[in-house]
Motif scaffolding. Structure first.
Motif: not given
Length: 114
Positions: A13-17, A32-37, A41-45, A81-86
């Motif tokens: 999921d991280f790689a896909r996002t 990073y933002f990846n809407p899925t079908v 609920p929304a997921q974050a990493g 799916h949202i991934v936040v990179r610092a």
């Protein structure tokens, strides 16, 4: 702390996002933002590399980001799916302000692509 259902934990999921989704960035964060079908609920990493600082600093940055993300998860579309990179230099910055500016930008971008 994010609720268990809101955590993005799978490496796939991280790689896909990060690869298939789109991104917005500021000086200290990349979102990073990846809407899925799915109807989940929304997921974050989070991705916080060693370039941010030592272990204590990285955990402090992670806590700040997670706390700010909690407020926005209910406003995100289901299946997101949202991934936040610092980025380097993010330690000691106002990450809540950065994240508060990035979330509306990513939602605008998502609406423009529909």
């Amino acid at each position: 702390m994010l609720p268990r259902y809101a955590r993005l934990t799978s490496p796939n999921d991280f790689a896909r996002t990060t690869k298939n989704g789109f991104r917005v960035s500021s000086k200290f964060l990349v979102l990073y933002f990846n809407p899925t079908v799915t109807n989940t609920p929304a997921q974050a990493g989070l991705i916080i590399s060693k370039s941010v600082g030592g272990s204590v600093v990285r955990h402090k940055v992670a806590r700040q980001i997670r706390h700010s993300l909690r407020e926005h998860l209910v406003a995100l579309p289901t299946g997101t799916h949202i991934v936040v990179r610092a980025l380097m230099g993010s330690a000691g910055q106002d990450l809540k302000k950065d994240l508060n500016s990035l979330i509306p930008r990513v939602l605008e971008k998502a609406m423009a692509l529909k």
